[in-house]
Scaffold this motif. Sequence first.
Motif: not given
Length: 486
Positions: A407-412, A424-428, A432-435
């Motif tokens: 249920p969460y979606g903060l960083s990654g 492309e993987v990060a977009k999937k 809110g943030m991914i590196h």
Amino acid sequence: MNLLLQNFTKQFINGQWKEGGSSKVIQNYNPYSGEEMLTIQAANKDDLNEAYEAAQQVQPVWEAMSLAEKKQRFERLVKVLEEKRENIIQWIVQESGSSLLKATIEFESSVTMVKESSSFLTRITGQILPSYVPNKEHRIYRTAKGVIGVIGPWNFPFLLTMRSVAPAIATGNSVVIKPASDTPVTSGLLFGEIFKEAGFPEGLVNVIVGRGSEIGDAFVAHPIPSMISFTGSTEVGRRIGEIAGKNLKDVALELGGNNVMVVLKDANIKQAAKAAAFGKFLHQGQICMALNRIIVDQAIHDEFVEEFTEIVKELKTGDPADLTTFIGPLINEEQVERLQQDIQDSVAQGAQIQLEGTVDRCLMQPVILTNVSNGMPVAKNEIFGPVAPIIKAADEEEAIQIANDSPYGLSGSVFTENLHHGVEVAKKIKTGMIHVNDQSVNDEAHVSFGGEKDSGIGRFNGEWAIEKFTTVKWISVQNGYREYPI
């Protein structure tokens, strides 16, 4: 250094230090030594009302102040921070259990946040739009929202409070801060001292230290603040959102996370393992952006686990004031007990202990778990501690599915040698943030910060903070008089 400064046992209201009006107290403990550093007479609702009224009275005066005068105060604020650098860093170490490395990072990031916020003074702009009505133009003015209530957290207390306070002030607002009870100085009372010394108007920054059970709901429901900025747990964030919604107040909610690092089969294993160790164990994992789940392609799983384990074994746990310490104490013993229960329950469901450390009161050596599935407590819950669950994925598709099953979606984070594919993987991954080829703990003052789903509402930093802490007004101007069909 004498930590027991007399002012920090009081409330900071309208530029003055005063005793709290509650019959209750808040005791402030060093989480490493267990030593009581100070006792604060808590605030009651009368104190809260006084603080909000002071903020309301000075806000229009501050907003109308000349640009040059505001700029001078922000420049002085930076100087005050630099002068108090060692003092503030020591407070962060001793009050929140931060290592010297983490406390230094936190202080430097806070100074950067103030400098970025200072630039808002000349970045608040309006618009002039055309009209379909002859001889009319539309002017859009951007102004302060008014009084902002800021609820500070205990994990990155100084930075995450500054992340709301500095932009709010720079955009013309005044603030009332309610710091976390575990860190009343670094997420609150220090702000009274530094803003007063920097010459900001009395009443612009107020600090109320009180129990949530006594003033928590009233802090949000009070009629004066037009917005509440909160960093903390999703559970408390829901309560704040509920009260604010009922009272038609805006909110900025930066909440919990269950952040993933996806290690694809072509990743540089050594670099991924090193990044994972930093992103998992910095500040004992007590960071909303910290890695919660490490998802590794089965083709490199065993090699990654071996490399990661060797790196983590070398991380020193102990006194956060020691320069060689990387992992300090958890904020309190209740957190240790919660983590131990999650570990036990996960092992009972099939997780295997790859590395197990000892526990000494609030000190907990790092734990690595393998054979973890997404439904186990250590993967499903926000860990907020030095426990690293590693999940084996059959392939990239399953890794993405596991990452999004939360249920969460903060960083990654995504690790791969193919940067374009990593994006492309990060977009999937719904976050809110991914590196790409970095760990999940990233925050820069000019870049949007915030989450999706249960991880919060709104964005902090840069132009997104300007948008959040201001409102717009439409003023139309008719050049000459309009003809009406009457």
